[in-house]
Design a protein around this motif. Sequence first.
Motif: not given
Length: 169
Positions: A119-145
């Motif tokens: 397709d002539p309109h198909l293109t690809i964007l490149r995202f080079d990630g650098d800094d950020g913040r990640v939040w992780v919760s290993d518990g499920g719904l019951l743990t959260f409750a």
Amino acid sequence: MSDKTLTADEAKDHFWKALKDSNTGLLGLDQAGYHAQPMTAFREEETGTIWFFTRDDTDLARDAGIGGGQNAMFHYGSKDQKVWACIHGELSVHGPDRTLIDRHWNPVLAAWYPEGKDDPHLTILRFDGDDGRVWVSDGGLLTFAFEIAKANLTKTLPDAGGVANVNLQ
């Protein structure tokens, strides 16, 4: 807030694994008045690169190409809601790349490109990630409750998991 210490390496590992399992997030340029939009991300953990397929006639593709690249933000929440991330990086137009197209082509992508991989309109964007913040919760719904109930009863803050600053480069 949390009893668990989350290292940057652990946070990155959680982010890359979650992104592989459910790969839709919000991508937008990091500038006033610009709104992020839902995009499917294709990860390349080794380099910190995330690829996005789009049409070359979109505002995002046009604006990302100005000056060879733009500051951008990728916002992510895993399907199971255990991993959340906000990653800053540079977004640029990579253009059509047959190797990437063949590697990631699927029926969802095909729906956006009536003429298929060529397709002539198909293109690809490149995202080079650098800094950020990640939040992780290993518990499920019951743990959260449980944490919410405990916090309300004891007048303390709930343990919502860990958070760490990351650098994807």
